[in-house]
Write an enzyme that holds these catalytic residues in place. Structure first.
Site, PDB file in Angstrom:
ATOM      1  N   LYS A   1     -17.906 -12.367   7.887  1.00 26.88           N
ATOM      2  CA  LYS A   1     -19.073 -11.746   8.547  1.00 26.88           C
ATOM      3  C   LYS A   1     -19.256 -10.295   8.095  1.00 26.88           C
ATOM      4  CE  LYS A   1     -16.913  -8.963  11.566  1.00 26.88           C
ATOM      5  NZ  LYS A   1     -17.117  -7.535  11.718  1.00 26.88           N
TER       6      LYS A   1
ATOM      7  N   ALA B   1     -15.532  -1.235  18.560  1.00 31.28           N
ATOM      8  CA  ALA B   1     -14.570  -0.335  19.200  1.00 31.28           C
ATOM      9  C   ALA B   1     -15.279   0.694  20.083  1.00 31.28           C
ATOM     10  CB  ALA B   1     -13.766   0.370  18.114  1.00 31.28           C
TER      11      ALA B   1
END
Ligand SMILES: NC(=O)C1=CN([C@@H]2O[C@H](COP(=O)(O)OP(=O)(O)OC[C@H]3O[C@@H](n4cnc5c(N)ncnc54)[C@H](OP(=O)(O)O)[C@@H]3O)[C@@H](O)[C@H]2O)C=CC1
Ligand SMILES: O=C(CO)COP(=O)(O)O
Length: 298
Positions: free
Chosen positions: A164, A114
């Site tokens: 992940k 982000a």
């Protein structure tokens, strides 16, 4: 429903970055539990009346949020969260499909911090949906600095995005223990194999694991302190308690709860997942040095 209108739900780090990105080409509303001083911040009902919704609230809160706040009126929805529900072991697509028809749903995957997206730095994402029309319509909303790809492997993308994060915790532990580059890259490579083994059990496609959603997001998250999950691993290696680490972080690290979800799924389905098992055990108090010994001999 307001035709052609767009809203992001959840003004955390990822929600704000997506709001910035989608606001480049059209007006984009945003809403959240806590009111914020952000352009085009609206109340929940206004956001829910938009045709296109991007939902960026943490995985463990999604079921309750859908149950208490969501009403399906034909909206098209892109799910931006990454995780597996710890209490049930359900993937996010399974939860959403209890509330919304699958032809109205898409799922974002791929390497995308982000903090970089909100600066307008280039990135590539996959929009996964069983309905290609969802991709065609959402693709147009994304700005030029984001390249979007289509995949119909929804379950593959969900598993990659969730798994992940657990591997990023493992990689952070490895880094925090100063085990060196060889060890970290061995862990990441074997992690990719493990994630693919887990995913193929649930019908995920092999190609998803070597693309942006799998290897792409894993390499990113498991090799940078920008990742919250990687930082959780660093803290664990430095003998901090999980409570201290999460308090310092102040943001969600999905890999923690997802480790618990994977631990029950791999037991139930008898899948060999040594790295995820060790992350779970460390979260439960095992010494990372003992985990290293066990991983080397297993
Ligand atoms: N950050 C990143 O780089 C990326 C994150 N993601 C995924 O996006 C999801 C969100 O992450 P991110 O935005 O970074 O997390 P943050 O911790 O920054 O923000 C999470 C936000 O979710 C909202 N929220 C929390 N609980 C609830 C609830 N019960 N009901 C409604 N809203 C709630 C909160 O809103 P409020 O503050 O208003 O209470 C909070 O700001 C995660 O699944 C993450 O894995 C995916 C790709 C990239
Ligand atoms: O998913 C992410 C990048 O693609 C963000 O990872 P973290 O949640 O570990 O920061």
């Amino acid at each position: 429903m307001q035709k052609n209108s767009v809203a992001v739900i959840g003004a955390g780090k990822w929600g704000q970055a997506l709001h910035f990105a989608l606001g480049q080409k059209q007006k984009c509303y945003i809403t959240s539990r806590t009111k914020r001083d952000i352009n085009n911040f609206v109340d929940l009902n206004t956001a829910l009346s938009c045709e296109y919704l991007i939902i960026a609230i943490p995985a463990q809160q999604i079921r309750q949020w859908l149950d208490e706040h969501f009403e399906f009126k034909g909206q098209k929805i892109l799910v931006a969260s990454k995780g597996i529900e710890a209490s049930t072991g359900k993937f996010l697509n399974e939860i959403y499909e209890e509330f919304i028809p699958s032809e109205n749903l898409g799922f974002i995957s791929g390497p995308s911090f982000a903090a970089e997206v909100i600066k307008g730095l280039p990135c590539a994402l996959v929009l996964n949906s069983l309905n290609k029309q969802i991709f065609i319509e959402f693709e147009k909303l994304f700005p030029d600095f984001i390249k979007t790809y289509y995949s119909d492997d929804v379950i593959g993308a969900e598993i990659c995005g969730a798994y992940k994060n657990v591997l990023a915790i493992a990689s952070g532990i490895c880094e925090g223990m100063n085990l060196g580059n060889n060890a970290r890259v061995s862990l990441i490579s074997r992690g990719l194999v493990e994630m693919q083994r887990f995913g193929s059990h649930f019908g995920a496609k092999m190609e998803t694991f070597i693309g942006l959603s799998g290897a792409g997001d894993l390499f990113l998250t498991a090799s940078s302190e920008l990742s919250r999950n990687f930082r959780v691993g660093l803290g664990l290696a430095n003998n901090k308690t999980l409570d201290e680490i999460l308090e310092e972080l102040g943001e969600v690290a999905e890999g923690v709860k997802t480790s618990y979800a994977i631990n029950s799924l791999n037991k139930k389905h008898k899948i060999y997942t040594p790295i995820a098992n060790e992350v779970y055990s460390i979260l439960e108090g095992k010494n990372p040095k003992d985990s290293l010994k066990d991983l080397l001999k297993d």
